[in-house]
Design a protein around this motif. Sequence first.
Motif, mmCIF file in Angstrom:
data_model
loop_
_atom_site.group_PDB
_atom_site.id
_atom_site.type_symbol
_atom_site.label_atom_id
_atom_site.label_comp_id
_atom_site.label_asym_id
_atom_site.label_seq_id
_atom_site.Cartn_x
_atom_site.Cartn_y
_atom_site.Cartn_z
ATOM 1 N N GLY A 31 -105.394 18.419 -2.217
ATOM 2 C CA GLY A 31 -106.117 17.334 -2.544
ATOM 3 C C GLY A 31 -105.069 16.434 -1.673
ATOM 4 O O GLY A 31 -103.729 16.467 -1.298
ATOM 5 N N ARG A 41 -105.101 13.174 -8.538
ATOM 6 C CA ARG A 41 -105.728 14.234 -8.823
ATOM 7 C C ARG A 41 -105.425 15.508 -7.960
ATOM 8 O O ARG A 41 -105.976 15.992 -7.860
ATOM 9 C CB ARG A 41 -107.497 14.105 -8.794
ATOM 10 C CG ARG A 41 -108.097 13.249 -9.757
ATOM 11 C CD ARG A 41 -107.025 12.926 -11.256
ATOM 12 N NE ARG A 41 -107.412 14.349 -12.068
ATOM 13 C CZ ARG A 41 -108.185 14.006 -13.189
ATOM 14 N NH1 ARG A 41 -108.330 13.325 -13.076
ATOM 15 N NH2 ARG A 41 -108.471 15.515 -13.837
ATOM 16 N N ARG A 92 -116.242 13.148 -5.104
ATOM 17 C CA ARG A 92 -116.031 12.652 -5.408
ATOM 18 C C ARG A 92 -116.878 11.694 -6.031
ATOM 19 O O ARG A 92 -118.082 10.983 -5.251
ATOM 20 C CB ARG A 92 -114.621 11.624 -5.315
ATOM 21 C CG ARG A 92 -113.900 11.934 -4.530
ATOM 22 C CD ARG A 92 -112.751 11.257 -6.063
ATOM 23 N NE ARG A 92 -111.263 12.320 -6.023
ATOM 24 C CZ ARG A 92 -110.913 13.806 -6.000
ATOM 25 N NH1 ARG A 92 -111.796 14.543 -5.955
ATOM 26 N NH2 ARG A 92 -109.767 14.259 -5.848
ATOM 27 N N CYS A 99 -103.354 18.944 -6.522
ATOM 28 C CA CYS A 99 -103.277 20.146 -7.322
ATOM 29 C C CYS A 99 -101.690 19.786 -7.881
ATOM 30 O O CYS A 99 -100.944 19.851 -7.521
ATOM 31 C CB CYS A 99 -103.391 21.089 -6.425
ATOM 32 S SG CYS A 99 -102.690 22.318 -7.193
ATOM 33 N N ARG A 119 -107.078 29.417 -10.925
ATOM 34 C CA ARG A 119 -105.928 28.993 -9.740
ATOM 35 C C ARG A 119 -105.345 29.737 -8.801
ATOM 36 O O ARG A 119 -104.849 29.649 -7.953
ATOM 37 C CB ARG A 119 -105.221 27.620 -10.526
ATOM 38 C CG ARG A 119 -105.737 26.600 -11.086
ATOM 39 C CD ARG A 119 -106.443 25.281 -10.087
ATOM 40 N NE ARG A 119 -107.397 25.241 -11.006
ATOM 41 C CZ ARG A 119 -107.898 23.691 -10.845
ATOM 42 N NH1 ARG A 119 -108.300 23.312 -9.442
ATOM 43 N NH2 ARG A 119 -109.065 22.971 -11.364
ATOM 44 N N THR A 176 -107.095 30.855 -5.447
ATOM 45 C CA THR A 176 -106.480 29.842 -4.113
ATOM 46 C C THR A 176 -105.228 30.674 -3.624
ATOM 47 O O THR A 176 -105.592 30.346 -2.873
ATOM 48 C CB THR A 176 -105.822 28.847 -4.863
ATOM 49 O OG1 THR A 176 -105.187 28.799 -5.979
ATOM 50 C CG2 THR A 176 -107.243 27.892 -5.068
HETATM 51 C C1 HEM Z 1 -102.867 27.807 -2.467
HETATM 52 C C2 HEM Z 1 -103.323 27.169 -4.204
HETATM 53 C C3 HEM Z 1 -103.600 26.167 -4.100
HETATM 54 C C4 HEM Z 1 -104.854 25.035 -4.114
HETATM 55 C C5 HEM Z 1 -105.148 25.150 -2.514
HETATM 56 C C6 HEM Z 1 -105.080 24.368 -5.174
HETATM 57 C C7 HEM Z 1 -105.661 22.802 -4.312
HETATM 58 C C8 HEM Z 1 -106.510 22.485 -5.012
HETATM 59 C C9 HEM Z 1 -107.627 21.141 -4.799
HETATM 60 C C10 HEM Z 1 -107.909 20.967 -3.712
HETATM 61 C C11 HEM Z 1 -106.772 20.252 -5.430
HETATM 62 C C12 HEM Z 1 -107.495 18.497 -6.002
HETATM 63 C C13 HEM Z 1 -109.281 18.845 -6.522
HETATM 64 C C14 HEM Z 1 -110.057 17.410 -6.656
HETATM 65 O O1 HEM Z 1 -109.403 16.716 -6.234
HETATM 66 O O2 HEM Z 1 -111.030 17.413 -6.880
HETATM 67 C C15 HEM Z 1 -106.535 21.339 -7.267
HETATM 68 C C16 HEM Z 1 -106.472 20.893 -8.794
HETATM 69 C C17 HEM Z 1 -105.952 21.216 -9.568
HETATM 70 N N1 HEM Z 1 -105.029 22.479 -9.688
HETATM 71 FE FE1 HEM Z 1 -104.926 23.307 -7.019
HETATM 72 N N2 HEM Z 1 -104.790 24.572 -6.155
HETATM 73 C C18 HEM Z 1 -103.917 26.166 -5.210
HETATM 74 C C19 HEM Z 1 -103.073 26.778 -6.190
HETATM 75 C C20 HEM Z 1 -103.023 25.926 -8.129
HETATM 76 C C21 HEM Z 1 -102.025 26.734 -8.632
HETATM 77 C C22 HEM Z 1 -101.390 28.141 -8.612
HETATM 78 C C23 HEM Z 1 -102.547 25.462 -10.201
HETATM 79 C C24 HEM Z 1 -101.756 26.259 -11.743
HETATM 80 C C25 HEM Z 1 -100.818 26.749 -12.250
HETATM 81 C C26 HEM Z 1 -103.013 24.714 -9.923
HETATM 82 C C27 HEM Z 1 -103.823 24.260 -11.179
HETATM 83 C C28 HEM Z 1 -104.660 23.121 -10.613
HETATM 84 C C29 HEM Z 1 -105.000 22.133 -11.508
HETATM 85 C C30 HEM Z 1 -104.621 21.933 -13.059
HETATM 86 C C31 HEM Z 1 -105.499 21.262 -10.459
HETATM 87 C C32 HEM Z 1 -106.733 19.880 -11.657
HETATM 88 C C33 HEM Z 1 -105.538 18.608 -10.828
HETATM 89 C C34 HEM Z 1 -106.208 17.026 -11.959
HETATM 90 O O3 HEM Z 1 -107.517 17.480 -11.480
HETATM 91 O O4 HEM Z 1 -105.877 16.633 -12.353
HETATM 92 N N3 HEM Z 1 -103.412 24.882 -8.640
HETATM 93 N N4 HEM Z 1 -106.064 22.537 -5.923
#
Ligand code: HEM
Length: 218
Positions: free
Chosen positions: A160, A164, A99, A166, A31, A34
């Motif tokens: 997102g 779900r 999805r 982020c 993560r 990103t």
């Molecule tokens: C600019 C930074 C970030 C962006 C653009 C981003 C973007 C996203 C997106 C678009 C999703 C949804 C995916 C989906 O719907 O299929 C997601 C899910 C997730 N992100 Fe991020 N993310 C970022 C940073 C982070 C960070 C720093 C962490 C953890 C420390 C993180 C942890 C997660 C987790 C665990 C999910 C899954 C949530 C679930 O399915 O319930 N993300 N992220």
Amino acid sequence: MLSMLMQARDDDGIGMSDEQLRDEVMTISCRYETTANALSWTFYLLARHPEAEEKLADELGRVLEGNAPAFHHFPHLHFTQSVIKESMRLYPPVWWISREPKEDVWLDDYFLPAGCDIALSQWVMHRRPEYFTEPASFIPDRWNRKFEESLPSYVYFPFGAGPRICIGNNFAMMEAVLLLAAIMQQFHFDLDISSSVVIEPSITLRPEQGIYVVINKR
Ligand code: HEM
């Protein structure tokens, strides 16, 4: 982080197996890419828009008063936040998500059979001219409260949306804004004109060969 995960116990007092720990660490480390991508594209955009960089430097001077950025500065760094939002609009680190409907569903005139693949693209939505004037231009100032309130849900969704969304959303925003502030407070980047920047739409939106810059101390 690893220590915290190793010490974590569920309601029955059971910790994670080595495999679960590895999976959690992999999820968190992946993560970080990103946020790193978001910052790379931000430096690229700022190097191409000196007027925005100047405005950013001005805000950092006023808000930070020469101190290192800290959490309490975050709400006052309005323009810095707008720069990150605008950068993630043009170069969303996650540029599409998918999805799969569990059952047949009609969306207006579109029939989506159960099990089909649906692609929802941040790249496409974030550049729609009916929502963003001059969609291809980097305009951080568009991100004011009035504009954000007028934007329909699910048009701008770098993190997102829905159940779900982020879970690192707020953390990532804070991390990106404070890192941008810390770096831009001290350094100025010029693009290395001998190298070109090519977009690589992989799982995340990466610069294929990196982004080469000349770094100068402010
Ligand atoms: C600019 C930074 C970030 C962006 C653009 C981003 C973007 C996203 C997106 C678009 C999703 C949804 C995916 C989906 O719907 O299929 C997601 C899910 C997730 N992100 Fe991020 N993310 C970022 C940073 C982070 C960070 C720093 C962490 C953890 C420390 C993180 C942890 C997660 C987790 C665990 C999910 C899954 C949530 C679930 O399915 O319930 N993300 N992220």
